[in-house]
Scaffold this motif. Structure first.
Motif, PDB file in Angstrom:
ATOM      1  N   TYR A  23      28.700  52.753  51.583  1.00 46.32           N
ATOM      2  CA  TYR A  23      28.612  53.486  52.849  1.00 46.32           C
ATOM      3  C   TYR A  23      27.678  54.679  52.687  1.00 46.32           C
ATOM      4  O   TYR A  23      27.893  55.507  51.807  1.00 46.32           O
TER       5      TYR A  23
ATOM      6  N   GLU B  90      26.670  49.379  54.486  1.00 45.10           N
ATOM      7  CA  GLU B  90      26.700  49.811  55.884  1.00 45.10           C
ATOM      8  C   GLU B  90      25.826  51.056  56.014  1.00 45.10           C
ATOM      9  O   GLU B  90      26.072  52.057  55.343  1.00 45.10           O
TER      10      GLU B  90
ATOM     11  N   SER C  76      35.596  53.691  42.415  1.00 42.63           N
ATOM     12  CA  SER C  76      34.840  54.273  43.531  1.00 42.63           C
ATOM     13  C   SER C  76      34.059  55.480  43.055  1.00 42.63           C
ATOM     14  O   SER C  76      34.403  56.105  42.046  1.00 42.63           O
TER      15      SER C  76
ATOM     16  N   LEU D 124      34.538  43.067  45.168  1.00 39.42           N
ATOM     17  CA  LEU D 124      33.931  43.334  46.469  1.00 39.42           C
ATOM     18  C   LEU D 124      33.439  44.778  46.472  1.00 39.42           C
ATOM     19  O   LEU D 124      34.237  45.715  46.466  1.00 39.42           O
TER      20      LEU D 124
ATOM     21  N   ALA E 287      40.919  52.552  45.822  1.00 42.42           N
ATOM     22  CA  ALA E 287      39.930  51.590  45.332  1.00 42.42           C
ATOM     23  C   ALA E 287      40.190  51.356  43.850  1.00 42.42           C
ATOM     24  O   ALA E 287      40.710  52.230  43.155  1.00 42.42           O
TER      25      ALA E 287
ATOM     26  N   ASP F 264      31.579  47.733  48.286  1.00 47.71           N
ATOM     27  CA  ASP F 264      31.161  48.185  49.613  1.00 47.71           C
ATOM     28  C   ASP F 264      30.466  49.529  49.507  1.00 47.71           C
ATOM     29  O   ASP F 264      30.953  50.444  48.847  1.00 47.71           O
TER      30      ASP F 264
ATOM     31  N   ASN G 108      28.179  44.628  49.871  1.00 48.15           N
ATOM     32  CA  ASN G 108      27.958  44.833  51.298  1.00 48.15           C
ATOM     33  C   ASN G 108      27.560  46.297  51.512  1.00 48.15           C
ATOM     34  O   ASN G 108      28.118  47.185  50.880  1.00 48.15           O
TER      35      ASN G 108
ATOM     36  N   LEU H 121      28.489  56.590  49.350  1.00 55.28           N
ATOM     37  CA  LEU H 121      29.775  56.279  48.726  1.00 55.28           C
ATOM     38  C   LEU H 121      29.799  54.793  48.386  1.00 55.28           C
ATOM     39  O   LEU H 121      29.289  53.976  49.146  1.00 55.28           O
ATOM     40  N   ALA H 122      30.413  54.458  47.261  1.00 52.59           N
ATOM     41  CA  ALA H 122      30.591  53.045  46.935  1.00 52.59           C
ATOM     42  C   ALA H 122      31.983  52.846  46.381  1.00 52.59           C
ATOM     43  O   ALA H 122      32.513  53.722  45.695  1.00 52.59           O
ATOM     44  N   GLY H 123      32.568  51.719  46.714  1.00 58.02           N
ATOM     45  CA  GLY H 123      33.899  51.412  46.214  1.00 58.02           C
ATOM     46  C   GLY H 123      34.009  49.946  45.866  1.00 58.02           C
ATOM     47  O   GLY H 123      33.303  49.109  46.430  1.00 58.02           O
TER      48      GLY H 123
ATOM     49  N   LYS I 109      36.782  46.866  45.564  1.00 57.78           N
ATOM     50  CA  LYS I 109      38.118  46.302  45.719  1.00 57.78           C
ATOM     51  C   LYS I 109      38.103  44.938  45.030  1.00 57.78           C
ATOM     52  O   LYS I 109      37.103  44.218  45.070  1.00 57.78           O
TER      53      LYS I 109
END
Lengths: 232, 251
Positions: free
Chosen positions: B130, B74, B38, B126, B35, B128, B72, B49-51, B53
């Motif tokens: 989790y 999840e 992150s 971006l 990443a 993301d 985003n 967790l976040a990353g 890109k």
């Protein structure tokens, strides 16, 4: 075709450095992390729990359901979140790799859910996922005959190697990648996939190397479990 | 009155915290080498967790010289037995939107600095998220992980308009501001900061806000109950007071 030295400096039959830990997700019934080189997998087990919808239930025994996923930033080129054909297939072969050691006859109509996430990827992710899942199942106390260890063996150039990294998988003159999983006790092969080009003799040599190396992996898994269940 | 409210009336929280006390926050940076940025955030036992890109994209026509962020989230079934696989639902979408708004509205990221060529090429981040263990208040954990991931961004090299992944320039993306997100719960008449999973089950209402140096940048009320104006003022005051304390944790 000659592959004289591994780019990573490892011997041909040398695994990358491993790390294993149990109990990393408190919410789950069982969980574990398995790291090999730059590949990191985490797994959580939920269940046995009632399976819905009901028509999927088996009155004879519980079912195992695995879900393998790579997080979007685990790879250099962002992976779009959500399932893809690759992860659907890997989830299925992971189930089949673990099922032979499980005894779910005491849990009819239930499901054991295993969720695997790849946090950081540098080849061997399905094998790392299976290693983490096997430990998480043991941690959850699901009846098992033993652990399952997994590793990729293969051929890079003219050499039989174990635990291929990304650079080796992409070897310009061809690489054969053979992810395998084996039970610790009976040395039964529970996962076997192959992509590439290899002779029968070489394949046998690779599998024997894998068998040898999986012993090391299972030892690592056992150490992590013992560490977790250690009584001070 | 439920037992949770009863206890709060006596001044006691289920896990022994003060009403305005946040669980222990732990940040771990660079959890994925692949990443551009992150992080992992632990908020008590909650873990997210976040990353980030990076992508090169085209700007919106109404802001030709600005890059952007896309968040985003999840809610992975790995983190909670009640979460199911599938596309993000309302709860996950709200988390992503709250992270987005806290960062966007505070102008923590200067979108103009993400412009490569006006009207043609801009950086898009971006982000993301989790969740890996849900022990309550995923929103704040997701926010802290995202902020930490953004703080650590390494700018990749670009060749022929394409990103060369794994190779970085010396540039570091600097955050202009460091807004902190706080989530408060209301049970009966009691206002509690950073509700745990146990407390979440009893929440009458919830208020999330992002603040930075006595400015409010985003707010969102949720839950079936309501807040009085006095309660909202009280919440803002607590957030302002806690802002510096949480900021310090992002070293």
């Amino acid at each position: 075709m000659v592959y004289s030295k591994r780019a990573s400096g490892r011997k041909f039959e040398e695994l990358r450095k491993m790390e294993a830990k149990v109990g990393i997700i408190p919410r789950a019934d069982g969980s574990a992390m398995f790291k090999i080189g730059d590949t990191i997998a985490i797994a959580a087990v939920y269940g046995p729990r009632e399976l819905h919808p009901k028509f999927l239930q088996n009155q004879e025994r519980g079912l195992l359901r695995c879900n393998y996923d790579m997080i979007s930033f685990s790879v250099p080129e962002r992976k779009k979140p959500g399932p893809a054909r690759r992860s659907v297939e890997i989830s299925m072969v992971t189930e089949k790799a673990l099922m032979p050691v499980l005894d779910l006859t005491k849990y009819p109509n239930t499901v054991v859910d295993v969720f695997i996430q790849i946090i950081q990827a540098n080849s061997g992710t399905r094998c790392a996922g299976i290693c983490a899942a096997s430990m998480a199942l043991a941690h959850a106390g699901v009846p098992m005959k033993g652990l399952v260890g997994a590793i990729a063996v293969g051929k890079v150039g003219d050499k039989i190697v174990v635990d291929l990294d990304k650079e080796e998988e992409d070897f310009s003159e061809g690489a054969t990648d053979i992810p395998i999983a084996m039970t610790g006790r009976g040395k039964e092969i529970t996962l076997l996939q192959l992509d590439g080009d290899i002779s029968k003799e070489e394949l046998k040599k690779a599998l024997l190397l894998g068998e040898e190396k999986i012993k090391e992996i299972i030892k690592k898994q056992e150490e992590a479990l013992k560490e977790y269940f250690k009584v001070d | 009155m439920n037992h949770m409210e009863e206890k709060l009336t006596k001044g006691i929280r289920a896990d022994g915290r003060k009403f305005d006390e946040i669980r222990k926050i732990e940040i771990e940076y660079n959890i994925s080498k692949n990443a551009e940025g992150s992080a992992r955030c632990r908020l008590g036992e909650t873990e997210v967790l976040a990353g980030v890109k990076l992508e090169i994209g085209t700007p919106y026509t109404d802001s030709p010289d600005e890059g952007s962020i896309v968040v985003n989230a999840e809610l992975g079934p790995i983190s909670n037995p009640d979460f199911v696989s599938g596309p993000p639902g309302a709860e996950a979408t709200e988390i992503a939107r709250l992270v987005d708004r806290g960062i966007r509205e505070s102008k923590a990221v200067d979108f103009k600095k993400l412009c490569i060529k006006s009207g043609e090429k801009v950086w898009i981040f971006l982000i993301d998220i989790y969740t890996t263990n849900d022990a309550g208040n995923l929103i704040d954990a997701a926010y802290y992980a995202s902020l930490a991931a953004l703080k650590e961004i390494r700018m990749p090299k670009v060749k022929d308009d394409k990103i060369v992944f794994g190779e970085y320039t010396k540039d570091k993306m600097k955050l202009e501001k460091f807004p902190i997100n706080f989530t408060f719960g209301k049970i009966g008449k009691h206002i509690i900061l950073d509700p745990s999973m146990e407390e979440e089950k009893f929440l009458d209402a919830r208020l999330t806000l992002a603040v930075d140096n006595k400015h409010v940048h985003s707010m969102q009320k949720n839950g079936n109950g309501s807040f009085t104006l006095e309660e909202i003022e009280q919440i803002i005051d607590i957030a302002f007071r806690k802002d510096a304390e949480v900021k310090k944790l992002f070293k």
